[in-house]
Design a protein around this motif. Structure first.
Motif, PDB file in Angstrom:
ATOM      1  N   UNK A 121      42.967  54.664  22.450  1.00  0.00           N
ATOM      2  CA  UNK A 121      42.223  53.416  22.256  1.00  0.00           C
ATOM      3  C   UNK A 121      42.395  52.574  23.516  1.00  0.00           C
ATOM      4  N   UNK A 122      41.273  52.186  24.114  1.00  0.00           N
ATOM      5  CA  UNK A 122      41.314  51.402  25.347  1.00  0.00           C
ATOM      6  C   UNK A 122      40.905  49.960  25.047  1.00  0.00           C
ATOM      7  N   UNK A 123      41.908  49.075  25.020  1.00  0.00           N
ATOM      8  CA  UNK A 123      41.646  47.648  24.801  1.00  0.00           C
ATOM      9  C   UNK A 123      42.098  46.868  26.040  1.00  0.00           C
ATOM     10  N   UNK A 124      41.639  47.343  27.193  1.00  0.00           N
ATOM     11  CA  UNK A 124      42.150  46.808  28.461  1.00  0.00           C
ATOM     12  C   UNK A 124      41.281  45.714  29.072  1.00  0.00           C
ATOM     13  N   UNK A 125      40.202  45.306  28.386  1.00  0.00           N
ATOM     14  CA  UNK A 125      39.282  44.329  28.989  1.00  0.00           C
ATOM     15  C   UNK A 125      39.976  43.019  29.348  1.00  0.00           C
ATOM     16  N   UNK A 126      40.805  42.525  28.447  1.00  0.00           N
ATOM     17  CA  UNK A 126      41.494  41.254  28.711  1.00  0.00           C
ATOM     18  C   UNK A 126      42.463  41.397  29.880  1.00  0.00           C
ATOM     19  N   UNK A 127      43.173  42.529  29.929  1.00  0.00           N
ATOM     20  CA  UNK A 127      44.102  42.773  31.035  1.00  0.00           C
ATOM     21  C   UNK A 127      43.333  42.897  32.355  1.00  0.00           C
ATOM     22  N   UNK A 128      42.171  43.551  32.309  1.00  0.00           N
ATOM     23  CA  UNK A 128      41.349  43.697  33.508  1.00  0.00           C
ATOM     24  C   UNK A 128      40.922  42.322  34.033  1.00  0.00           C
ATOM     25  N   UNK A 129      40.518  41.457  33.130  1.00  0.00           N
ATOM     26  CA  UNK A 129      40.096  40.110  33.535  1.00  0.00           C
ATOM     27  C   UNK A 129      41.243  39.363  34.216  1.00  0.00           C
ATOM     28  N   UNK A 130      42.429  39.447  33.631  1.00  0.00           N
ATOM     29  CA  UNK A 130      43.599  38.773  34.209  1.00  0.00           C
ATOM     30  C   UNK A 130      43.939  39.351  35.578  1.00  0.00           C
ATOM     31  N   UNK A 131      43.934  40.684  35.670  1.00  0.00           N
ATOM     32  CA  UNK A 131      44.259  41.328  36.946  1.00  0.00           C
ATOM     33  C   UNK A 131      43.222  40.980  38.012  1.00  0.00           C
ATOM     34  N   UNK A 132      41.958  40.922  37.600  1.00  0.00           N
ATOM     35  CA  UNK A 132      40.882  40.595  38.547  1.00  0.00           C
ATOM     36  C   UNK A 132      41.072  39.187  39.114  1.00  0.00           C
ATOM     37  N   UNK A 133      41.304  38.217  38.245  1.00  0.00           N
ATOM     38  CA  UNK A 133      41.453  36.834  38.706  1.00  0.00           C
ATOM     39  C   UNK A 133      42.720  36.653  39.551  1.00  0.00           C
ATOM     40  N   UNK A 134      43.750  37.387  39.214  1.00  0.00           N
ATOM     41  CA  UNK A 134      44.988  37.318  39.988  1.00  0.00           C
ATOM     42  C   UNK A 134      44.749  37.838  41.411  1.00  0.00           C
ATOM     43  N   UNK A 135      44.033  38.959  41.513  1.00  0.00           N
ATOM     44  CA  UNK A 135      43.742  39.534  42.824  1.00  0.00           C
ATOM     45  C   UNK A 135      42.768  38.660  43.618  1.00  0.00           C
ATOM     46  N   UNK A 136      41.781  38.120  42.919  1.00  0.00           N
ATOM     47  CA  UNK A 136      40.805  37.258  43.585  1.00  0.00           C
ATOM     48  C   UNK A 136      41.500  36.047  44.199  1.00  0.00           C
ATOM     49  N   UNK A 137      42.394  35.443  43.430  1.00  0.00           N
ATOM     50  CA  UNK A 137      43.140  34.282  43.922  1.00  0.00           C
ATOM     51  C   UNK A 137      44.005  34.657  45.128  1.00  0.00           C
ATOM     52  N   UNK A 138      44.616  35.839  45.056  1.00  0.00           N
ATOM     53  CA  UNK A 138      45.480  36.302  46.146  1.00  0.00           C
ATOM     54  C   UNK A 138      44.688  36.503  47.439  1.00  0.00           C
ATOM     55  N   UNK A 139      43.564  37.230  47.354  1.00  0.00           N
ATOM     56  CA  UNK A 139      42.818  37.575  48.563  1.00  0.00           C
ATOM     57  C   UNK A 139      42.010  36.399  49.116  1.00  0.00           C
ATOM     58  N   UNK A 140      41.660  35.445  48.256  1.00  0.00           N
ATOM     59  CA  UNK A 140      40.940  34.261  48.742  1.00  0.00           C
ATOM     60  C   UNK A 140      41.827  33.385  49.622  1.00  0.00           C
TER      61      UNK A 140
END
Length: 256
Positions: free
Chosen positions: A205-224
């Motif tokens: 069961x893949x319920x990773x959407x929420x984790x993906x969103x968090x990881x995406x925003x964390x990386x976006x903030x880092x690289x910006x």
């Protein structure tokens, strides 16, 4: 041969103190009885030395019993335990022999008990074999006991582990779940072929959407915060999220 008179015998806690005209010696009650070390008895120097040697062996025999009281151990483990007291090889062998004769040491029974431990704690056949080889258990004993760890039993345990771990890891992407579980099972000594057979049949069961969103925003903030253009930021985010096991299509949906 020199004769020695015992002029006193005193109880001191769990020991006895034998008094002679020139010295005092600590012994236990077993030694007193075996060598009849009673007051006013005259013994030879050789008899006294034998009694003291017997007491010394008894002392470390009892230490070994206490060491075994915490858990069962292999013959090799007891040998290593006794060696730290700088006992000579003959005395160690004598203690080992006594422990075997009394049923306190038996490497075959030890192997059987360790197999039960592996069953209870989800350890695979390779873990069992490697651990017993470390403890210097005979290979013939290991192979005899391993016959009880058949392929069906191994797959049943793997399946239980996969079910349990998958419930805990469902917020991770499917690929990462598989990776983590396979790594855990290999570390716990299961055969790779058996692992893959169970993993490939299991419905994750893949319920990773929420984790993906968090990881995406964390990386976006880092690289910006770095001096990068939008294209490089996007490429770095994609690369990082792919390494975490997220599907490419899901990553792109976050970048839109």
């Amino acid at each position: 041969m020199k004769e020695i008179k015992i002029i006193g015998l005193k109880k001191s806690k769990s020991k006895y103190i034998i008094e002679t005209e020139t010295d005092e010696y600590n012994v236990d009650d077993d030694t007193v009885i075996k060598f009849q070390l009673f007051k006013d008895r005259i013994i030879t120097e050789n008899e006294l030395n034998n009694a003291l040697s017997y007491y010394h062996e008894n002392l470390y025999f009892n230490k070994s019993l206490n060491y075994l009281s915490y858990k069962t151990r292999s013959v090799y483990e007891i040998e290593k335990y006794l060696q730290k007291y700088d006992l000579d090889e003959n005395k160690i062998n004598s203690i080992i022999c006594r422990l075997k004769n009394l049923g306190y040491l038996d490497d075959l029974k030890f192997a059987e008990g360790y197999l039960d431990y592996c069953f209870r704690n989800n350890k695979g056949p390779n873990y069992f074999k490697n651990k017993l080889l470390e403890k210097k258990v005979k290979l013939s004993y290991i192979e005899k006991v391993l016959k009880k760890y058949d392929e069906e039993t191994e797959k049943s345990i793997i399946e239980n582990v996969v079910k349990k771990e998958a419930r805990k890891l469902k917020t991770y992407p499917f690929t990462k779940q598989k990776q983590k579980i396979i790594t855990k099972l290999i570390q716990n000594g299961f055969n790779y072929e058996s692992i893959l057979e169970i993993i490939n049949k299991f419905s994750f069961v893949d319920e990773s959407d929420e984790r993906l969103t968090k990881d995406y925003h964390k990386l976006l903030s880092k690289y910006q915060k770095e001096d990068l253009n939008n294209y490089l930021i996007k490429q770095k985010i994609i690369k990082n999220l792919l390494s975490k096991g997220y599907e490419y299509e899901k990553i792109l949906s976050k970048l839109e």
